[in-house]
Design a protein around this motif. Structure first.
Motif, PDB file in Angstrom:
ATOM      1  N   HIS A 252      12.504  38.910  -3.731  1.00 56.17           N
ATOM      2  CA  HIS A 252      13.293  37.588  -3.726  1.00 56.17           C
ATOM      3  C   HIS A 252      14.342  37.811  -4.831  1.00 56.17           C
ATOM      4  CE1 HIS A 252      10.090  37.781  -7.218  1.00 56.17           C
ATOM      5  NE2 HIS A 252      11.298  37.124  -7.865  1.00 56.17           N
ATOM      6  N   ASP A 253      15.349  36.878  -4.287  1.00 53.16           N
ATOM      7  CA  ASP A 253      16.649  36.717  -5.355  1.00 53.16           C
ATOM      8  C   ASP A 253      17.213  35.290  -5.064  1.00 53.16           C
ATOM      9  OD1 ASP A 253      19.093  37.319  -3.411  1.00 53.16           O
ATOM     10  OD2 ASP A 253      17.457  38.339  -2.661  1.00 53.16           O
ATOM     11  N   SER A 254      17.707  34.989  -6.153  1.00 48.93           N
ATOM     12  CA  SER A 254      18.420  33.801  -6.147  1.00 48.93           C
ATOM     13  C   SER A 254      19.221  33.509  -7.126  1.00 48.93           C
ATOM     14  CB  SER A 254      17.549  32.498  -6.225  1.00 48.93           C
ATOM     15  OG  SER A 254      16.579  32.626  -7.369  1.00 48.93           O
ATOM     16  N   ASP A 255      20.277  32.706  -7.217  1.00 50.26           N
ATOM     17  CA  ASP A 255      21.383  32.205  -8.281  1.00 50.26           C
ATOM     18  C   ASP A 255      20.663  31.048  -8.854  1.00 50.26           C
ATOM     19  OD1 ASP A 255      22.758  34.408  -7.813  1.00 50.26           O
ATOM     20  OD2 ASP A 255      23.988  33.458  -6.386  1.00 50.26           O
ATOM     21  N   GLU A 256      20.581  31.171 -10.311  1.00 43.73           N
ATOM     22  CA  GLU A 256      19.956  29.953 -11.076  1.00 43.73           C
ATOM     23  C   GLU A 256      20.950  29.692 -12.112  1.00 43.73           C
ATOM     24  OE1 GLU A 256      15.915  29.020 -11.198  1.00 43.73           O
ATOM     25  OE2 GLU A 256      15.475  30.633  -9.978  1.00 43.73           O
ATOM     26  N   ARG A 257      20.987  28.401 -12.793  1.00 42.69           N
ATOM     27  CA  ARG A 257      21.847  28.106 -13.928  1.00 42.69           C
ATOM     28  C   ARG A 257      20.542  27.950 -15.012  1.00 42.69           C
ATOM     29  NH1 ARG A 257      26.459  25.798 -14.956  1.00 42.69           N
ATOM     30  NH2 ARG A 257      26.749  25.279 -12.642  1.00 42.69           N
ATOM     31  N   VAL A 258      21.285  28.746 -16.263  1.00 44.37           N
ATOM     32  CA  VAL A 258      20.274  28.604 -17.352  1.00 44.37           C
ATOM     33  C   VAL A 258      20.667  27.603 -18.165  1.00 44.37           C
ATOM     34  CG1 VAL A 258      20.128  30.024 -19.589  1.00 44.37           C
ATOM     35  CG2 VAL A 258      20.557  31.278 -17.467  1.00 44.37           C
ATOM     36  N   THR A 259      19.742  26.580 -17.957  1.00 46.89           N
ATOM     37  CA  THR A 259      19.719  25.228 -18.327  1.00 46.89           C
ATOM     38  C   THR A 259      19.099  25.166 -19.899  1.00 46.89           C
ATOM     39  OG1 THR A 259      17.722  24.304 -17.291  1.00 46.89           O
ATOM     40  CG2 THR A 259      19.913  24.172 -16.355  1.00 46.89           C
ATOM     41  N   HIS A 260      18.234  26.168 -20.266  1.00 43.87           N
ATOM     42  CA  HIS A 260      17.485  25.972 -21.620  1.00 43.87           C
ATOM     43  C   HIS A 260      17.287  27.352 -22.161  1.00 43.87           C
ATOM     44  CE1 HIS A 260      16.540  22.131 -19.711  1.00 43.87           C
ATOM     45  NE2 HIS A 260      16.589  21.422 -21.136  1.00 43.87           N
ATOM     46  N   LEU A 261      18.079  27.578 -23.033  1.00 39.97           N
ATOM     47  CA  LEU A 261      17.866  28.904 -23.589  1.00 39.97           C
ATOM     48  C   LEU A 261      17.426  28.973 -24.896  1.00 39.97           C
ATOM     49  CD1 LEU A 261      18.666  32.211 -23.697  1.00 39.97           C
ATOM     50  CD2 LEU A 261      20.782  31.674 -24.581  1.00 39.97           C
ATOM     51  N   GLN A 262      16.175  29.718 -25.286  1.00 37.25           N
ATOM     52  CA  GLN A 262      15.278  29.560 -26.365  1.00 37.25           C
ATOM     53  C   GLN A 262      14.976  30.551 -27.176  1.00 37.25           C
ATOM     54  OE1 GLN A 262      14.373  26.125 -26.789  1.00 37.25           O
ATOM     55  NE2 GLN A 262      14.411  25.099 -24.783  1.00 37.25           N
ATOM     56  N   SER A 263      14.780  30.421 -28.492  1.00 37.22           N
ATOM     57  CA  SER A 263      14.118  31.449 -29.483  1.00 37.22           C
ATOM     58  C   SER A 263      12.597  31.295 -29.399  1.00 37.22           C
ATOM     59  CB  SER A 263      14.609  31.685 -30.697  1.00 37.22           C
ATOM     60  OG  SER A 263      14.228  32.538 -31.399  1.00 37.22           O
ATOM     61  N   PRO A 264      11.664  32.151 -29.142  1.00 40.15           N
ATOM     62  CA  PRO A 264      10.367  31.770 -28.940  1.00 40.15           C
ATOM     63  C   PRO A 264       9.643  32.279 -30.398  1.00 40.15           C
ATOM     64  CG  PRO A 264      10.843  33.990 -27.887  1.00 40.15           C
ATOM     65  CD  PRO A 264      11.963  33.426 -28.405  1.00 40.15           C
TER      66      PRO A 264
ATOM     67  N   ALA B 128      22.867  41.543 -26.497  1.00 39.27           N
ATOM     68  CA  ALA B 128      22.008  42.750 -25.784  1.00 39.27           C
ATOM     69  C   ALA B 128      20.953  43.229 -27.134  1.00 39.27           C
ATOM     70  CB  ALA B 128      23.113  43.793 -25.558  1.00 39.27           C
ATOM     71  N   GLY B 129      19.641  43.509 -26.645  1.00 38.59           N
ATOM     72  CA  GLY B 129      18.876  43.902 -27.814  1.00 38.59           C
ATOM     73  C   GLY B 129      17.732  42.985 -27.968  1.00 38.59           C
ATOM     74  N   ASP B 130      18.166  41.648 -27.892  1.00 37.25           N
ATOM     75  CA  ASP B 130      17.219  40.607 -28.380  1.00 37.25           C
ATOM     76  C   ASP B 130      16.420  40.266 -27.500  1.00 37.25           C
ATOM     77  OD1 ASP B 130      16.304  38.714 -30.324  1.00 37.25           O
ATOM     78  OD2 ASP B 130      18.273  37.616 -30.528  1.00 37.25           O
ATOM     79  N   ILE B 131      15.597  39.280 -27.654  1.00 42.25           N
ATOM     80  CA  ILE B 131      14.643  38.716 -26.823  1.00 42.25           C
ATOM     81  C   ILE B 131      14.493  37.178 -26.946  1.00 42.25           C
ATOM     82  CG2 ILE B 131      12.223  38.425 -26.403  1.00 42.25           C
ATOM     83  CD1 ILE B 131      11.674  41.203 -27.717  1.00 42.25           C
ATOM     84  N   CYS B 132      14.438  36.746 -25.756  1.00 41.62           N
ATOM     85  CA  CYS B 132      14.777  35.041 -25.928  1.00 41.62           C
ATOM     86  C   CYS B 132      13.868  34.632 -24.572  1.00 41.62           C
ATOM     87  CB  CYS B 132      16.266  34.896 -25.539  1.00 41.62           C
ATOM     88  SG  CYS B 132      16.866  35.371 -23.874  1.00 41.62           S
TER      89      CYS B 132
END
Length: 725
Positions: free
Chosen positions: A382-394, A407-411
């Motif tokens: 599968h593949d699709s284009d999506e908008r990142v509406t919510h970016l979070q630090s867990p 680059a190098g981080d986890i979100c």
């Protein structure tokens, strides 16, 4: 090494801990890769990984008290099955900040059934911290994980936890670690005891002793006594020799053997290099309750483990499968990230944990989400284009908004509609796919069905959601047995999958797994099929005569035309074959497909008006049933080729068990690590619960793989079914 200080960890150089341990719990993102450490916490269930992580979070001010993670504010909320089973079953990210270095602790499950989440944690990490209990020691699963890290060149260190427990035996567990993991596993600290209890740690290089209280900001540091130094002398000599052996300065060994004292700063610098490149593995000791060793662990994480800049990145390809350029851990490069874990939240939808390998992921950007797919496990390409509406630090299950992840981080990304574990998140203008990591093969089948007919629709609707978050689960809808089979890693994994379905409101129950058998003839036989019907207008008329004979196993089906003189017109001969094939699929005795036979059409009769394609198809089917009625039909069961790898000490027990499973052992081979590979042919019916039973036989150290081989006769009275008029 960029971003590292001079440390033994740093305690050896006399650097205090207060400044190092100041932290921010705000979840602010790191702005440079060199200020990030991604560390997987690895170890058996009960080793104390989560307690250690909590103690480190308390020590750095991220949380205020021990137990808050497991009390329902973070990890346990992320998966309802964790509350039910009282154990961590999914990968969880617990970030902390030491000085200006962000450390993402990836708390992995300790139970072998959840090896998929462990591998996801290793994929997202740049180093692994093995947590070994001073009470329980090293088990086979931990040793296997160590070897897996060794294969991928992952830098490692060992923390011996729970050293304050009444039954703790630090020295015995240290020896067990060195025996299981190798001679390059060397302690950086020696326990200091008072009244039989470990009250502090002696830095074997620095000669200083540190003690701590839980949550203390600055543990007391004092010079070691002569007695303490003497007790640690052998460990000091071994550590120095290990460091020098890995040093790029070839003159150090000669100088050391010549009696020269090597400068502490030189030893620490070489120690850091050796740890970061994965050739020396330091051992530390901790108590999450008293706080002993926590500062030393924090200093190891930030001072010796590599940053993302120092680790090789996975390879990528374009959407056509052609290799793309090598990735660089550059915040200004093209965006490439990977979904290493997916969960379903009733309010947020899909929550995707993403390791960013290249570029910078920003909120409100449009990204390409693509997946290789695992068709055999219910995951399509599968593949699709999506908008990142919510970016979070867990922080476990707590999500804190952030504007970007470098680059190098986890979100964490929420409300993506198509992303699954293993998917690639990349630039919309230059989409790529990260080469997939190896997923373990699920080997335990569990047949499920809705508790009532109304539950079947809910099961079908929600099963896709559960499969999307768990690539170790394979969903099979068996066309022969008409069962829905979930292939799981083991019993605990199956329980978690069922819990997740029930949490979605599905009333699901398990049933016995049906082994799909086959039928065949054992002797040649002749039969006649006569289909004649008359009801007013045109009737139906078709008569055929056949001979049925068995073929060798695996030969399939042959249809031979021996009609002479046009007794059956050519176009009706094809009809007879269609009827025979259709009846073979339905079976002639127990309802299983009929295989490995030759059917020869020898004669027949037609009617100028009433003969038809349908009549001769029915006649062909009737003839095959008549043939089965006058002979015995043999049932065949599937047999798999199995490779079982076990430690030499368990070979005898496994061999005895195989003899009870109607197995045919075809050979054994010695493999590395005092292990033996056993090759055998085993009926599938004997393998339904073998994943669990082999684990019990070998204390969790046995592994096996299987591949379909052939069908063999079912032994005993059940092997034949007589069908008579």
């Amino acid at each position: 090494m960029s971003g590292k200080g001079a440390q033994e960890t740093p305690k050896a150089s006399g650097r205090g801990g207060a400044e190092q341990r100041r932290a921010s719990g705000s979840g602010a993102p790191a702005d440079r890769p060199e200020k990030i450490r991604n560390v997987a916490l690895v170890g058996r269930s009960g080793a104390g990984k989560t307690m250690l992580a909590e103690a480190l979070l308390v020590a750095t001010g991220v949380i205020t008290r021990m137990g808050s993670i497991l009390a329902g504010s973070t990890v346990s909320d992320s998966d309802p099955s964790e509350i039910h089973q009282q154990r961590s079953v999914t990968l969880s990210v617990l970030p902390l900040v030491v000085a200006d270095v962000k450390v993402n602790l990836l708390d992995t499950p300790g139970y072998v059934d959840f090896i998929g989440d462990v591998r996801a944690g290793l994929r997202a990490a740049d180093a692994a911290l093995f947590v070994v209990s001073a009470v329980d020691g090293v088990d086979a699963a931990t040793t296997a994980l160590w070897e897996e890290c060794e294969r991928i060149g992952m830098p490692r260190a060992v923390v011996i936890s729970r050293i304050d427990h009444p039954r703790a035996d630090y020295d015995a567990v240290l020896a067990a670690c060195q025996n299981a993991f190798g001679v390059s596993v060397l302690p950086l600290y020696a326990p200091v005891r008072a009244g039989g209890a470990i009250t502090g740690l002696l830095g074997v290089l620095s000669g200083t002793v540190s003690g701590s209280r839980a949550g203390a900001a600055d543990p007391a540091v004092r010079p070691a006594t002569n007695v303490e130094r003497d007790e640690a002398e052998s460990a000091r000599a071994a550590l120095i020799e290990g460091i020098i052996a890995e040093s790029e300065d070839e003159s150090l060994m000669e100088r050391y053997l010549g009696g020269e004292d090597i400068a502490l700063e030189t030893l620490i610098a070489d120690l850091e290099v050796a740890v970061a490149r994965g050739s020396l593995y330091p051992v530390l000791a901790t108590s999450a309750e008293t706080g002993v060793g926590l500062t030393e662990v924090l200093e190891l994480l930030t001072g010796a483990f590599p940053s993302p800049l120092e680790r090789a990145l996975p390879t990528v390809s374009d959407l056509n499968g052609k290799p793309a350029g090598p990735l660089s851990c550059d915040p200004d490069g093209p965006l490439v990230g990977e979904v290493v874990r997916t969960t379903i939240d009733s309010f947020l939808g899909r929550v995707c944990l993403v390791r960013v390998f290249s570029g910078t992921l920003r909120e409100d950007s449009i990204v390409h989400v693509g997946g290789h797919g695992l068709t055999d496990r219910g995951h399509q390409d599968h593949d699709s284009d999506e908008r990142v509406t919510h970016l979070q630090s867990p922080l476990g299950a707590i999500l804190r908004p952030v504007p970007f992840a470098v680059a190098g981080d986890i979100c964490a990304l929420t409300r993506l509609t198509s992303a699954e574990t293993g998917d690639t998140v990349s630039d919309r203008e230059a989409p790529v796919l990260v080469d997939a990591w190896q997923m373990p093969e699920p080997l335990m089948p569990v047949a499920v069905q809705g508790a009532a007919h109304s539950d079947e629709d809910a099961l079908a609707k929600n099963l896709g959601k559960v499969a999307a978050v768990d690539p170790t689960l394979r969903v099979e809808r068996n066309a022969e047995t008409h069962q829905l089979v979930l292939w799981c890693m083991g019993e605990a994994h199956a329980e978690v999958v069922l819990d997740r379905l029930r949490a979605q409101g599905v009333n699901v129950q398990t049933v016995d797994v049906i082994t799909p058998l086959r039928e065949t003839f054992t002797v040649a036989v002749s039969a006649r099929g006569r289909y004649v019907k008359q009801s007013g207008g045109h009737g139906q008329y078709g008569v055929c005569e056949i001979e049925v004979e068995p073929l060798e196993r695996g030969a399939g089906f042959e249809f031979v035309d021996k009609i002479v003189g046009g007794a059956v017109p050519k176009h009706y001969i094809e009809s007879v074959e269609k009827g025979v094939r259709a009846q073979m699929q339905r079976g002639v005795a127990a309802g299983f497909p009929l295989v490995d036979i030759r059917v020869t059409l020898t004669g027949g009769k037609t009617h100028s008006v009433d003969s038809s394609d349908a009549a001769f198809q029915a006649a062909g089917a009737l003839a095959l049933r008549e043939a089965a009625a006058v002979t015995r039909v043999q049932l065949l069961e599937p047999v798999s080729a199995v490779r079982i790898t076990v430690p030499d000490a368990h070979v005898g027990a496994v061999m005895i068990d195989l003899s009870t499973r109607r197995a045919h052992v075809t050979g054994t081979t010695s493999v590395s690590g005092e292990r033996t590979e056993i090759r055998a042919e085993i009926p599938d019916a004997e393998l339904v619960r073998y994943a669990i039973e082999l684990r019990a036989l070998t204390a969790g150290s046995g592994r096996f793989s299987r591949s379909s081989l052939r069908y063999d006769p079912v032994p005993g009275k059940a092997s034949s079914t007589a069908v008579t008029d």
